[in-house]
Design a protein around this motif. Sequence first.
Motif, PDB file in Angstrom:
ATOM      1  N   VAL A  60      54.498  44.781  29.738  1.00 43.67           N
ATOM      2  CA  VAL A  60      54.807  43.352  29.889  1.00 43.67           C
ATOM      3  C   VAL A  60      53.576  42.579  30.324  1.00 43.67           C
ATOM      4  CG1 VAL A  60      56.055  41.708  31.345  1.00 43.67           C
ATOM      5  CG2 VAL A  60      57.276  43.598  30.269  1.00 43.67           C
ATOM      6  N   LYS A  73      51.315  41.430  27.726  1.00 44.17           N
ATOM      7  CA  LYS A  73      51.781  40.272  26.962  1.00 44.17           C
ATOM      8  C   LYS A  73      51.508  38.954  27.688  1.00 44.17           C
ATOM      9  CE  LYS A  73      55.701  42.827  24.955  1.00 44.17           C
ATOM     10  NZ  LYS A  73      57.182  42.864  24.828  1.00 44.17           N
ATOM     11  N   CYS A  74      51.187  39.048  28.971  1.00 47.13           N
ATOM     12  CA  CYS A  74      51.025  37.845  29.790  1.00 47.13           C
ATOM     13  C   CYS A  74      49.644  37.223  29.601  1.00 47.13           C
ATOM     14  CB  CYS A  74      51.234  38.177  31.270  1.00 47.13           C
ATOM     15  SG  CYS A  74      52.924  38.635  31.692  1.00 47.13           S
ATOM     16  N   ASP A 102      59.342  37.031  25.866  1.00 46.56           N
ATOM     17  CA  ASP A 102      57.963  37.007  25.359  1.00 46.56           C
ATOM     18  C   ASP A 102      57.392  35.597  25.362  1.00 46.56           C
ATOM     19  OD1 ASP A 102      57.964  39.711  25.058  1.00 46.56           O
ATOM     20  OD2 ASP A 102      58.141  39.717  22.866  1.00 46.56           O
ATOM     21  N   GLU A 103      58.253  34.625  25.172  1.00 47.16           N
ATOM     22  CA  GLU A 103      57.798  33.225  25.221  1.00 47.16           C
ATOM     23  C   GLU A 103      57.306  32.869  26.619  1.00 47.16           C
ATOM     24  OE1 GLU A 103      59.680  28.763  24.420  1.00 47.16           O
ATOM     25  OE2 GLU A 103      60.732  30.542  23.688  1.00 47.16           O
ATOM     26  N   THR A 127      63.159  33.618  24.412  1.00 46.30           N
ATOM     27  CA  THR A 127      62.852  35.034  24.647  1.00 46.30           C
ATOM     28  C   THR A 127      61.971  35.182  25.879  1.00 46.30           C
ATOM     29  OG1 THR A 127      60.823  35.034  23.323  1.00 46.30           O
ATOM     30  CG2 THR A 127      62.900  35.470  22.154  1.00 46.30           C
ATOM     31  N   TYR A 144      56.162  35.162  28.854  1.00 45.25           N
ATOM     32  CA  TYR A 144      54.967  35.953  29.122  1.00 45.25           C
ATOM     33  C   TYR A 144      53.723  35.349  28.468  1.00 45.25           C
ATOM     34  CZ  TYR A 144      58.488  39.484  30.375  1.00 45.25           C
ATOM     35  OH  TYR A 144      59.555  40.144  30.939  1.00 45.25           O
ATOM     36  N   ALA A 145      53.866  34.849  27.263  1.00 49.24           N
ATOM     37  CA  ALA A 145      52.709  34.395  26.490  1.00 49.24           C
ATOM     38  C   ALA A 145      52.193  33.028  26.924  1.00 49.24           C
ATOM     39  CB  ALA A 145      53.061  34.351  24.999  1.00 49.24           C
TER      40      ALA A 145
END
Length: 390
Positions: free
Chosen positions: A218, A221-222, A191-192, A189, A194-195
């Motif tokens: 976004v 989320k980073c 999100d993976e 994803t 970004y995180a």
Amino acid sequence: MAVKNVLKLNKLGKLADQVFGDNYKLHDAYENPDAIIVRSFDMKTPYVLPESVLCVARAGAGTNNIPSKDYAEKGVVVFNTPGANANAVKELCICAILLSGRKIVDGINWAGSLKEGDPSVAKQVEDGKKNFVGGEILGKNIGIIGMGAIGILTAEAAASLGMNVFGYDPNMTPEKQKKLDKRVKMAKTLDEIYANCQFISLHLPFLPETKEMINADVLNKCVDGVNIINCARAELVQNQAIIDGLKSGKVNRYVTDFPVGTVLNIPGIITIPHLGASTPEAEDNCVSMGGAQIIDFIENGNIVNSVNYPALTLAKTPKTNVRMTICYKGNLDIKKLAKEAKINVIGFALATKGDFGYAIIDSDNINKANCQCKDLKPIEGILKVRCFDN
């Protein structure tokens, strides 16, 4: 074969004449060209496409400057040259990663402000360099969003520099992934990415679904101090969100190859004047690929790397005296129409892309002087029919 005329809407360099050869004449201005080759020239309104044009080749990957769908409606095939400039853009991306990790640009600008001939410059440098301390990229995580030709090369180069590389591409095929450098891990994803990534490099086309994909939500989320690299398209990033992120510390640096007025002279933003493919090697590669696609289409009717029509090729046979190609829209039974036009089909290929289709028909009974093309052209949905010698 009669000489074909190719209109060039941008300068192409000396290699272009060699690519096209004696059967093609390149023009800076021509009223009725058979084909057009273009770099960045804006072909949208008010540009009027000559009716004689069979195809347009973009010497580059992006086709935002060409109204490709409108041209499809006219039966005009639009090509691009994916991968031809990939190495040049990859090198700029690696440069951008290094520039974002450390305050190199700030330091260069400061050093350039020192007085020439001042004997104290060396001392000023030693005293001032502490203001430009930055971090190394070794061992850092980078997310590559979009694993096309440029994304893959950038991912593999970053891995070779010791970065932990995570790729993301919803269109990644198992066959393509098997060929990928084993050091590159594919994220499931966004999100993976970004995180976990201190660096994010964008390698996507500008589409409605990618517009301003890097935005305030976004960035929240980073990881803190994220570095965003954009050598793809300006519209992928919401500039105000980046500016706000720099002020809050969420963003460490933003490097863009697409300067606009709102991001100039802002601390933390490095603006490069669209140099991604600006190398002689990349320009020659794009012209070579684009020229080859034009020639193959005009002489053989084959389509390779089109953005508005399907890819389709058909090998000619010795029995073929004339080849016919048909651009059409909608659900047409091309074989049935050919039969009704009394065309003896000895070779046939057809493919569709979205609403548009393309067919190649080889025949031994088409009389070019009284070609059955005239029987097909009035049919609703038939956009362009062309007959030419084998």
